[in-house]
Write an enzyme that holds these catalytic residues in place. Structure first.
Site, mmCIF file in Angstrom:
data_model
loop_
_atom_site.group_PDB
_atom_site.id
_atom_site.type_symbol
_atom_site.label_atom_id
_atom_site.label_comp_id
_atom_site.label_asym_id
_atom_site.label_seq_id
_atom_site.Cartn_x
_atom_site.Cartn_y
_atom_site.Cartn_z
ATOM 1 C CB THR A 18 -0.893 0.043 1.257
ATOM 2 O OG1 THR A 18 -0.080 0.429 2.364
ATOM 3 C CG2 THR A 18 -1.544 -1.283 1.535
ATOM 4 C CB CYS A 19 0.402 4.845 -0.431
ATOM 5 S SG CYS A 19 -1.097 5.060 0.504
ATOM 6 C CG ASN A 20 0.661 4.957 4.626
ATOM 7 O OD1 ASN A 20 1.412 5.877 4.294
ATOM 8 N ND2 ASN A 20 -0.614 5.128 4.879
ATOM 9 C CG HIS A 28 3.883 -6.401 11.604
ATOM 10 N ND1 HIS A 28 4.483 -5.276 12.105
ATOM 11 C CD2 HIS A 28 3.577 -6.113 10.312
ATOM 12 C CE1 HIS A 28 4.537 -4.351 11.174
ATOM 13 N NE2 HIS A 28 4.000 -4.828 10.069
ATOM 14 N N PRO A 52 -10.126 2.262 7.919
ATOM 15 C CG PRO A 52 -12.297 2.746 7.226
ATOM 16 C CD PRO A 52 -11.034 3.383 7.684
ATOM 17 N N GLY A 61 -11.638 30.759 -3.099
ATOM 18 C CA GLY A 61 -10.231 30.425 -2.878
ATOM 19 C C GLY A 61 -10.010 28.910 -2.852
#
Lengths: 272, 442
Positions: free
Chosen positions: B49-51, B99, B115, B191
């Site tokens: 994943t991106c993390n 883990h 989630p 803005g």
């Protein structure tokens, strides 16, 4: 006999409390199942009573309460099954339990005087019981609206915020319940008036005293005025949301007043 | 056979490195295929994943395999091994199980309790199992991880409550209005902040989006990009009467919406509820406007307070979630240990069957005179005796879920029955996940 549904309502009430505080899915299914069982047992009881007496048991104040509890349980179950929303249960069940305790403690003697054989009497009582059940639901919806409203206004999103449906849903359901209740209340009052007028020549002394001066009639008319105002104010001056919620809560308070203390202690004539 | 995890996550590596190690760019399936090729082993899965990038494998030698995975990562991504090594972590046995379960439960995520990660872990397993890279160990491991994740989600409120300002605003809007479809949203201020919030609201399926800015051109161009309607600044009152949700994000130095204005609007809208989100600093809406009945006013500080509270709630829920994870790890360890008894059971059965066969062979000359039916009966009876003798020990062995006890029983049985050294060796090392961890059992 009334104790069996009472016990089932109590058990269901505990399950609803658990599912509300813990928000557990399994508890919520258990709660609904228990309530269905309780309503079944109660239906059976009322069916038996109807067979025995030859009519639906609502001619005495005590049996009318039992029938009212039964109607309220069924109405609530209907709403729960159609909307899938269970968070009202924890508020409805205490009401069911408290009211059902009365017929459970007092024997339900269903002796019907010949005066009550008029079909108008049937319409009168059944309409009113149904109206009161609607008002009970409206009251609970009103109370939950206020609880939720307070948390959002105070910018403290806590216990109820996490558990209750949106304000809009509560508001709309409240008004719908009041509308239905008001309709039945009106029908019930008119039927009662017609029935009273018909029986006036019968010479029964109780019939002579049926006027606005009778506490039960007085309180019922008071309720009608209050709920009429709620419906009017909501359209005309924008009294929706919290104000409508309060009116519903107070309105049912008066209904309850009529139901229990007035029936048992104040009225001497309107207690068939 | 033991479980090994090698990976990097947001806790150990900066985003630049994680980006370079992200498999999804070149396809996790390709990566998995070459990983399995590099390891010459069958059970492997990649969670990317991106993390985090994590590889779960079932191997015989933890250290060797760890080195092999390091080499694979460095070659596959073209990052030098020296650069990689300080950021990689390796866990075996119980720790690896723990883990993965924490990851699946969202406890190891950047935003605690998010989630999505459970779905990502599921995807990772699905791919690995479709490619035939999973076996009994990883199958059980991942399914147990899903159970842990689901339990945390249903039994705790770890994933509840918005943890960003814009989600908090949407969640509040939902609590006030229920369904947002058909609702009208008015955004004042064209803005960057106004734009972001408008886009966010758009994605909620709202009915109408009105954009308003002091500079009409800004409003028009923003309205065009996000499919809204621009209205002139002068019609602010009219627009407010129509809107259900007002988002104010101008750069004005004094409030542009006064309490009196809101009061007037509420009359015009017959007290329909109005949700005002004031995300401007300094504030755009007079704070006393929030005292009006049916007006719900939240400014940026209020929303941030909600987010902060939600985050702290998640923090307190975390310990409950950790307990659930521990329970599930314990359950998985139990399963692994009971599997540890299998070699002993097999060895015991082989030993008994061997004795039966050799005795039958020894008696062969005497039995030769018997008619075939009688010989068949002798075979049958001896087989049944062996079966009956083994029923109870087999059941007992399989029911033990504690690693030390399994090892003790295996040792005892090896000595008593002189089981084969191979089987004995296997059964004293009962858990597939043991090895590198010093803990007993797993």
């Amino acid at each position: 006999m009334n104790t069996i549904p009472l016990i089932l309502y109590i058990v269901a009430g505990v399950a609803y409390a658990v599912q509300f505080t813990r928000r557990s899915f399994s508890a919520s299914r258990v709660a609904s199942t228990l309530l269905v069982f309780a309503a079944f047992a109660h239906t059976f009881l009322i069916g038996m009573e109807t067979m025995r007496a030859g009519h639906v048991p609502f001619a005495s104040a005590t049996s009318a309460i039992s029938t009212f509890v039964w109607l309220l349980a069924l109405s609530y179950l209907y709403i729960e099954l159609t909307t899938g929303e269970r968070s009202m249960g924890v508020f409805i069940l205490p009401l069911l339990i408290a009211l059902q305790a009365i017929p459970a403690a007092r024997p339900m003697l269903e002796e019907r005087s010949p005066l009550l054989e008029s079909p108008w009497f049937g319409v009168h009582v059944s309409s009113l019981l149904f109206a009161y059940a609607s008002f009970a639901l409206a009251c609970v919806l009103g109370i939950t609206y206020v609880l939720q409203f307070k948390e959002i206004k105070a910018k403290h999103l806590g216990f109820f915020y996490a558990r209750l449906p949106s304000l809009n849903v509560l508001d709309e359901m409240n008004l719908r319940a009041v509308k239905i209740g008001w309709l039945f209340l009106t029908v019930g009052l008119i039927a009662g008036a017609i029935w009273g007028l018909q029986l006036r020549p019968s010479g029964d002394p109780r019939m002579q005293s049926m006027s606005l001066g009778d506490p039960k009639i007085f309180v019922a008319v008071l309720c009608w005025t209050l709920y009429s105002f709620e419906l009017y104010a909501q359209r005309a001056i924008g009294w929706r949301g919290r104000r409508a919620a309060w009116l519903s809560a107070v309105g049912f308070g008066i209904v309850l007043l009529n139901f229990v203390p007035v029936s048992y202690f104040f009225t001497t004539n309107h207690n068939f | 056979m033991q479980l090994l995890l090698v990976g990097v996550s947001h806790r150990t590596a900066p985003v630049e490195l994680r980006e370079r190690l992200d498999f999804s760019a070149r396809g996790v399936d390709r990566a998995l295929a070459s990983l399995v090729g590099a390891l010459e082993h069958h059970e492997a899965a990649i969670v990317s994943t991106c993390n985090r990038v994590e590889m779960y494998v079932a191997c015989d030698e933890a250290e060797e395999t760890t080195t092999a995975i390091h080499r694979f990562l460095s070659e596959f991504h073209g990052v030098s091994a020296d650069q990689l090594a300080p950021h990689l972590y390796a866990k075996t046995g119980n720790e690896a199980v723990h883990h993965l379960f924490r990851v699946a439960a969202g406890l190891d995520s950047l935003v605690m309790g998010e989630p999505q990660v459970l779905g990502q872990v599921k995807e990772a397993f699905k791919l690995a199992s479709q490619m035939g890279c999973t076996g009994p160990l990883l199958n059980k491991l991942f399914h147990s991880a899903f159970t842990a994740g689901k339990r945390v989600r249903s039994e705790t409120t770890l994933s509840e409550g918005a943890v960003s300002v814009s989600y908090a605003a949407v969640a509040l809007a939902r609590k006030i209005f229920g369904n947002l479809s058909g609702r009208t949203v008015l955004v004042v201020g064209a803005g960057e902040m106004g734009k972001l919030t408008a886009i966010h609201m758009r994605s909620q399926g709202i009915g109408r989006l009105i954009i308003m800015s002091r500079t009409a051109a800004h409003a028009a161009s923003l309205a065009q990009t996000i499919d809204g309607t621009a209205m002139p600044w002068e019609s602010l009152n009219t627009a407010m009467a129509e809107a259900d949700i007002l988002i104010s994000a101008t750069g004005a130095s004094v409030p542009i919406v006064s309490r009196a204005m809101v009061e007037q609007t509420m009359k015009a809208r017959r007290q329909r509820p109005l949700f005002i989100i004031d995300i401007a600093v300094p504030r755009d809406v007079e704070s006393t406007a929030g005292d009006l009945e049916q007006v719900f006013l939240y400014n940026i500080d209020d929303l941030q307070a909600v987010v902060k509270e939600n985050l702290s709630k998640r923090g307190t829920e975390a310990s409950e979630a950790e307990t659930i994870v521990e329970e599930e790890v314990g359950r998985f360890a139990g399963w692994l240990n009971s599997r540890g008894a299998v070699p002993t059971v097999v060895a015991l059965r082989q030993r008994f069957e061997g004795i039966r066969q050799s005795e039958l062979r020894r008696l062969e000359p005497k039995l030769a005179n018997l008619p075939p039916e009688a010989r068949a009966r002798v075979d049958e009876i001896t087989r049944l005796i062996v079966e009956k003798l083994l029923i109870n020990p087999t059941e007992q062995l399989k029911s033990i879920s504690d690693g030390e006890t399994v090892a003790a029983y295996a040792e005892l049985l090896n000595r008593l029955f002189g089981l084969s050294p191979d089987a004995a060796d296997e059964s004293t090392r009962p858990t597939a996940g043991a090895g590198a961890t010093k803990k007993p059992g797993l």
